[in-house]
Write a protein that holds these residues in place. Structure first.
Motif, PDB file in Angstrom:
ATOM      1  N   LEU A   7      21.650 -10.191  13.508  1.00  0.00           N
ATOM      2  CA  LEU A   7      21.062  -9.690  14.662  1.00  0.00           C
ATOM      3  C   LEU A   7      21.193 -10.996  15.548  1.00  0.00           C
ATOM      4  N   ILE A   8      20.913 -12.144  15.196  1.00  0.00           N
ATOM      5  CA  ILE A   8      20.893 -13.514  16.054  1.00  0.00           C
ATOM      6  C   ILE A   8      22.182 -13.702  16.370  1.00  0.00           C
ATOM      7  N   GLN A   9      23.160 -13.656  15.720  1.00  0.00           N
ATOM      8  CA  GLN A   9      24.443 -14.117  16.065  1.00  0.00           C
ATOM      9  C   GLN A   9      24.957 -13.805  17.590  1.00  0.00           C
ATOM     10  N   PRO A  10      24.855 -12.482  17.865  1.00  0.00           N
ATOM     11  CA  PRO A  10      25.263 -12.242  19.232  1.00  0.00           C
ATOM     12  C   PRO A  10      24.623 -12.828  20.262  1.00  0.00           C
ATOM     13  N   VAL A  11      23.216 -13.123  20.112  1.00  0.00           N
ATOM     14  CA  VAL A  11      22.558 -13.635  21.332  1.00  0.00           C
ATOM     15  C   VAL A  11      22.879 -15.087  21.193  1.00  0.00           C
ATOM     16  N   GLN A  12      23.252 -15.785  20.128  1.00  0.00           N
ATOM     17  CA  GLN A  12      23.496 -17.304  19.918  1.00  0.00           C
ATOM     18  C   GLN A  12      24.923 -17.393  20.714  1.00  0.00           C
ATOM     19  N   ASP A  13      25.757 -16.219  20.327  1.00  0.00           N
ATOM     20  CA  ASP A  13      27.082 -16.423  20.994  1.00  0.00           C
ATOM     21  C   ASP A  13      27.153 -16.444  22.697  1.00  0.00           C
ATOM     22  N   GLN A  14      25.956 -15.502  23.203  1.00  0.00           N
ATOM     23  CA  GLN A  14      25.672 -15.449  24.544  1.00  0.00           C
ATOM     24  C   GLN A  14      25.116 -16.624  25.187  1.00  0.00           C
ATOM     25  N   VAL A  15      24.343 -17.304  24.596  1.00  0.00           N
ATOM     26  CA  VAL A  15      23.825 -18.373  24.811  1.00  0.00           C
ATOM     27  C   VAL A  15      24.622 -19.670  24.720  1.00  0.00           C
ATOM     28  N   PHE A  16      25.824 -19.822  24.058  1.00  0.00           N
ATOM     29  CA  PHE A  16      26.594 -20.632  23.839  1.00  0.00           C
ATOM     30  C   PHE A  16      27.847 -20.434  25.004  1.00  0.00           C
ATOM     31  N   ASN A  17      27.820 -19.395  25.312  1.00  0.00           N
ATOM     32  CA  ASN A  17      29.060 -19.032  26.391  1.00  0.00           C
ATOM     33  C   ASN A  17      28.474 -19.452  27.680  1.00  0.00           C
ATOM     34  N   GLU A  18      27.161 -18.926  27.886  1.00  0.00           N
ATOM     35  CA  GLU A  18      26.579 -19.416  29.205  1.00  0.00           C
ATOM     36  C   GLU A  18      26.466 -20.792  29.346  1.00  0.00           C
ATOM     37  N   ILE A  19      26.080 -21.552  28.260  1.00  0.00           N
ATOM     38  CA  ILE A  19      26.011 -23.225  28.227  1.00  0.00           C
ATOM     39  C   ILE A  19      27.379 -23.719  28.733  1.00  0.00           C
ATOM     40  N   ARG A  20      28.267 -23.276  28.138  1.00  0.00           N
ATOM     41  CA  ARG A  20      29.695 -23.394  28.579  1.00  0.00           C
ATOM     42  C   ARG A  20      29.891 -23.441  29.802  1.00  0.00           C
ATOM     43  N   LYS A  21      29.695 -22.153  30.302  1.00  0.00           N
ATOM     44  CA  LYS A  21      30.107 -21.906  31.743  1.00  0.00           C
ATOM     45  C   LYS A  21      29.073 -22.919  32.807  1.00  0.00           C
ATOM     46  N   ILE A  22      27.798 -22.971  32.286  1.00  0.00           N
ATOM     47  CA  ILE A  22      27.059 -23.983  33.032  1.00  0.00           C
ATOM     48  C   ILE A  22      27.602 -25.319  33.163  1.00  0.00           C
ATOM     49  N   GLY A  23      27.980 -25.948  31.955  1.00  0.00           N
ATOM     50  CA  GLY A  23      28.625 -27.247  31.860  1.00  0.00           C
ATOM     51  C   GLY A  23      29.615 -27.205  32.703  1.00  0.00           C
ATOM     52  N   SER A  24      30.672 -26.465  32.629  1.00  0.00           N
ATOM     53  CA  SER A  24      31.897 -26.699  33.398  1.00  0.00           C
ATOM     54  C   SER A  24      31.586 -26.573  34.806  1.00  0.00           C
ATOM     55  N   ASP A  50      15.976 -22.193  31.733  1.00  0.00           N
ATOM     56  CA  ASP A  50      15.792 -20.965  32.612  1.00  0.00           C
ATOM     57  C   ASP A  50      17.153 -20.572  33.117  1.00  0.00           C
ATOM     58  N   GLN A  51      18.327 -21.222  33.555  1.00  0.00           N
ATOM     59  CA  GLN A  51      19.585 -20.698  33.816  1.00  0.00           C
ATOM     60  C   GLN A  51      20.252 -19.968  32.796  1.00  0.00           C
ATOM     61  N   VAL A  52      20.053 -20.510  31.882  1.00  0.00           N
ATOM     62  CA  VAL A  52      20.792 -19.793  30.451  1.00  0.00           C
ATOM     63  C   VAL A  52      20.122 -18.554  30.207  1.00  0.00           C
ATOM     64  N   LEU A  53      18.682 -18.272  30.485  1.00  0.00           N
ATOM     65  CA  LEU A  53      17.867 -17.087  29.925  1.00  0.00           C
ATOM     66  C   LEU A  53      18.204 -16.256  31.170  1.00  0.00           C
ATOM     67  N   LYS A  54      18.133 -16.596  32.251  1.00  0.00           N
ATOM     68  CA  LYS A  54      18.663 -15.534  33.538  1.00  0.00           C
ATOM     69  C   LYS A  54      20.154 -15.111  33.478  1.00  0.00           C
ATOM     70  N   ALA A  55      20.953 -15.921  33.014  1.00  0.00           N
ATOM     71  CA  ALA A  55      22.263 -15.662  32.767  1.00  0.00           C
ATOM     72  C   ALA A  55      22.611 -14.738  31.758  1.00  0.00           C
ATOM     73  N   ILE A  56      21.850 -14.719  30.817  1.00  0.00           N
ATOM     74  CA  ILE A  56      22.155 -13.726  29.659  1.00  0.00           C
ATOM     75  C   ILE A  56      20.885 -12.513  29.825  1.00  0.00           C
ATOM     76  N   GLY A  57      20.342 -12.413  30.726  1.00  0.00           N
ATOM     77  CA  GLY A  57      19.516 -11.344  31.212  1.00  0.00           C
ATOM     78  C   GLY A  57      18.395 -11.383  30.677  1.00  0.00           C
ATOM     79  N   ARG A  58      17.778 -12.181  29.997  1.00  0.00           N
ATOM     80  CA  ARG A  58      16.595 -12.298  29.628  1.00  0.00           C
ATOM     81  C   ARG A  58      15.433 -12.952  30.862  1.00  0.00           C
ATOM     82  N   THR A  59      14.241 -12.608  30.420  1.00  0.00           N
ATOM     83  CA  THR A  59      13.324 -13.082  31.387  1.00  0.00           C
ATOM     84  C   THR A  59      13.283 -14.645  31.477  1.00  0.00           C
ATOM     85  N   ALA A  60      13.015 -15.531  32.631  1.00  0.00           N
ATOM     86  CA  ALA A  60      12.867 -16.821  32.651  1.00  0.00           C
ATOM     87  C   ALA A  60      11.369 -17.199  32.169  1.00  0.00           C
TER      88      ALA A  60
END
Length: 169
Positions: A7-24, A50-60
């Protein structure tokens, strides 16, 4: 435990991908997890939570300490929120800070110029008031001298009249 991981793995993947986007986008060299790294200090503008949470659709995160739910946000709060929402690289953030410092310096320079203008105006006003007071004092002094001389002349005439008897010598 296995189900929890699944259950946690997809959320972690989303967070990781968003962090990579923001980093680039922001051109970061490193992005650290403050819970795992020994972070002594970081600037608030570098907090990406906050930016990662907003990007993956979670509340900031909502900072309820700053304002109540029924209170309308001020212009300043809206500007701050807009700044936080934009993705800025380190260079862009430094440029924005320099621009803000330049604006603040401009405001300070204008205030100094305004205060200098007021100081000059007040000194001119004080000089005029002193000149007026000096002229007024000299006029009053001249009137007093004239009045005193008239009174002395009258007294002298009275004394002269008292010494000579009326009707002859």
């Amino acid at each position: 435990v296995l189900q929890k991981e699944q259950l946690i793995q997809p959320v972690q993947d989303q967070v990781f991908n968003e962090i990579r986007k923001i980093g680039s986008l922001k051109k970061y060299d490193y992005i650290l997890d403050s819970s795992e790294a020994a972070m002594l200090y970081n600037a608030e503008r570098h907090d990406l939570s906050d930016q990662v949470l907003k990007a993956i659709g979670r509340t900031a995160k909502i900072d309820s300490r700053n304002r109540g739910n029924d209170k309308k946000p001020t212009k300043e709060e809206l500007r701050e929120q807009e700044k936080e929402e934009r993705y800025l690289s380190v260079e862009e953030a430094e440029t924005v800070e320099k621009k803000e410092e330049a604006k603040e310096q401009l405001v300070n320079d204008r205030e100094k110029a305004r205060l200098e203008k007021l100081r000059v105006r007040d000194s001119i006003k004080a000089a005029r008031a002193a000149k007026f007071q000096k002229r007024r004092d000299s006029i009053i002094e001249a009137r007093e001298r004239r009045k005193d001389s008239i009174l002395k002349a009258r007294e002298a005439k009275k004394k002269a009249n008292q010494k000579t008897p009326p009707g002859g010598e």
